[in-house]
Every structure is written in structure tokens, then in C-alpha cells.
Motif scaffolding. Structure first.
Motif, PDB file in Angstrom:
ATOM      1  N   MET A  70     -86.423  10.865   0.720  1.00  0.00           N
ATOM      2  CA  MET A  70     -86.349   9.679  -0.113  1.00  0.00           C
ATOM      3  C   MET A  70     -85.538  10.057  -1.336  1.00  0.00           C
ATOM      4  SD  MET A  70     -89.252   7.014  -1.440  1.00  0.00           S
ATOM      5  CE  MET A  70     -90.079   8.069  -2.606  1.00  0.00           C
ATOM      6  N   GLY A  71     -84.459   9.369  -1.535  1.00  0.00           N
ATOM      7  CA  GLY A  71     -83.595   9.691  -2.660  1.00  0.00           C
ATOM      8  C   GLY A  71     -83.078  11.111  -2.542  1.00  0.00           C
ATOM      9  N   ASP A  72     -83.305  11.900  -3.577  1.00  0.00           N
ATOM     10  CA  ASP A  72     -82.834  13.285  -3.609  1.00  0.00           C
ATOM     11  C   ASP A  72     -83.920  14.287  -3.261  1.00  0.00           C
ATOM     12  OD1 ASP A  72     -80.232  12.613  -4.306  1.00  0.00           O
ATOM     13  OD2 ASP A  72     -80.672  12.607  -6.449  1.00  0.00           O
ATOM     14  N   GLN A  73     -84.969  13.833  -2.568  1.00  0.00           N
ATOM     15  CA  GLN A  73     -86.069  14.730  -2.212  1.00  0.00           C
ATOM     16  C   GLN A  73     -86.285  14.751  -0.705  1.00  0.00           C
ATOM     17  OE1 GLN A  73     -89.613  14.237  -4.542  1.00  0.00           O
ATOM     18  NE2 GLN A  73     -88.459  13.661  -6.359  1.00  0.00           N
TER      19      GLN A  73
ATOM     20  N   LEU B 171     -88.145  19.958  -1.200  1.00  0.00           N
ATOM     21  CA  LEU B 171     -86.818  20.311  -1.710  1.00  0.00           C
ATOM     22  C   LEU B 171     -86.279  19.171  -2.554  1.00  0.00           C
ATOM     23  CD1 LEU B 171     -85.461  21.570   1.714  1.00  0.00           C
ATOM     24  CD2 LEU B 171     -86.226  23.019  -0.164  1.00  0.00           C
ATOM     25  N   GLU B 172     -85.689  19.519  -3.677  1.00  0.00           N
ATOM     26  CA  GLU B 172     -85.010  18.538  -4.531  1.00  0.00           C
ATOM     27  C   GLU B 172     -83.527  18.871  -4.514  1.00  0.00           C
ATOM     28  OE1 GLU B 172     -86.832  18.308  -8.410  1.00  0.00           O
ATOM     29  OE2 GLU B 172     -88.838  18.483  -7.516  1.00  0.00           O
TER      30      GLU B 172
ATOM     31  N   LYS C 237     -76.810  19.897  -3.054  1.00  0.00           N
ATOM     32  CA  LYS C 237     -77.303  21.273  -3.175  1.00  0.00           C
ATOM     33  C   LYS C 237     -78.776  21.260  -3.566  1.00  0.00           C
ATOM     34  CE  LYS C 237     -73.170  23.296  -2.899  1.00  0.00           C
ATOM     35  NZ  LYS C 237     -72.797  24.346  -1.993  1.00  0.00           N
ATOM     36  N   ILE C 238     -79.514  22.266  -3.128  1.00  0.00           N
ATOM     37  CA  ILE C 238     -80.927  22.383  -3.464  1.00  0.00           C
ATOM     38  C   ILE C 238     -81.051  22.842  -4.916  1.00  0.00           C
ATOM     39  CG2 ILE C 238     -83.108  23.555  -2.930  1.00  0.00           C
ATOM     40  CD1 ILE C 238     -81.923  23.954  -0.039  1.00  0.00           C
ATOM     41  N   THR C 239     -81.805  22.088  -5.700  1.00  0.00           N
ATOM     42  CA  THR C 239     -82.036  22.462  -7.103  1.00  0.00           C
ATOM     43  C   THR C 239     -83.435  23.024  -7.309  1.00  0.00           C
ATOM     44  OG1 THR C 239     -82.758  20.233  -7.686  1.00  0.00           O
ATOM     45  CG2 THR C 239     -80.420  20.748  -8.003  1.00  0.00           C
ATOM     46  N   ALA C 240     -84.361  22.652  -6.432  1.00  0.00           N
ATOM     47  CA  ALA C 240     -85.735  23.151  -6.543  1.00  0.00           C
ATOM     48  C   ALA C 240     -86.373  23.164  -5.159  1.00  0.00           C
ATOM     49  CB  ALA C 240     -86.554  22.278  -7.485  1.00  0.00           C
TER      50      ALA C 240
END
Length: 138
Positions: free
Chosen positions: A81-84, A116-117, A122-125
Motif C-alpha cells: 500500500m503506497g510506499d510500504q 519494508l518502506e 529503494k528500501i529506506t527501512a
């Protein structure tokens, strides 16, 4: 990839495949934003948990190459969902060297929830909740 699959799920699956293949250095770092963080919540192998930046994540991957002779990730479920991205993963690893009371060649299994965020693909978290099956010799 199906036409409806979220692009961040595709990246997350490719990232897990790379880790299963013992990717390190630039190959591994390519999945991450430079300021990425990895939070491994307390578990049987790391009772205190771990928080790593990208350099620490790459160092841990390098160390994993010496401790394991093989590993795989089976993605059981993935939602975006979105960036997650949230994933349910079954990890299996074979020890290359003794680990405590476990001999080399022992199979380890963990049921993992990973979150994952992403930013700009790219993965930020990354947050991992690793639930290891009992760590007992066969």
C-alpha cells in the motif's frame, strides 16, 4: 510479475532472492536508499535485536556467508500500500559451522514478518519479526 503486482513487491521479492544467494556489497546495497535502516526485533538468535544502517546491513550479509552454507526465502504472502510492503516469509538456512549446540549442516527455520518502506523504488527501512523454530540439535 502479474500486471497487477505492485512494483515495490517485485523489488522486495528480488531483494529476498538476492539475500538467499548471499548478495553482498554493491549487489545488496543496490536495493537500499543510502540512509536506510534495518531493525531486527529480538529473537532466538539475537535476544537484544539489532539496528543496522546500510554499512551494518552489508557487513551482516558478509558474515552470513561464513555462517551458512545455504539459505532460501519462500514468500508466503505480500501486500503493498503506497510506499510500504508487508511480507510473510519462511526462511530456511543450513549452518556451515557449528552454532552453539547445533552442528554444521543443521537446518534452521524462521517464520518472518517483514515490513519494508520505500522511497524512489529503494528500501529506506526494514523491520523484521523473526520467529525461529526451536534451536535444538537433531
Amino acid at each position: 510479475m502479474s500486471p497487477q503486482q505492485h512494483p515495490n513487491i517485485d523489488t522486495a521479492v528480488r531483494y529476498h532472492r538476492a539475500v538467499a544467494g548471499f548478495a553482498t556489497g554493491d549487489e545488496l546495497a543496490a536495493f537500499f536508499h543510502p540512509d536506510a535502516t534495518h531493525h531486527e526485533l529480538p529473537n532466538a538468535l539475537f535476544p537484544e535485536g539489532n539496528v543496522r544502517d546500510l554499512a551494518g546491513l552489508c557487513a551482516a550479509a558478509e558474515a552470513g556467508r561464513t555462517g551458512l552454507s545455504a539459505q532460501s526465502f519462500e514468500v508466503v504472502n505480500a501486500l503493498a500500500m503506497g510506499d510500504q510492503v508487508a511480507m510473510e516469509v519462511l526462511w530456511t538456512g543450513t549452518t556451515a559451522v557449528p552454532l552453539g549446540d547445533l552442528p554444521a549442516g543443521h537446518t534452521l527455520r524462521a517464520h518472518i514478518a517483514t515490513f519494508l518502506e520505500f522511497r524512489d523504488g529503494k528500501i529506506t527501512a526494514q523491520r523484521n519479526y523473526d520467529c525461529y523454530e526451536p534451536l535444538t540439535p537433531a
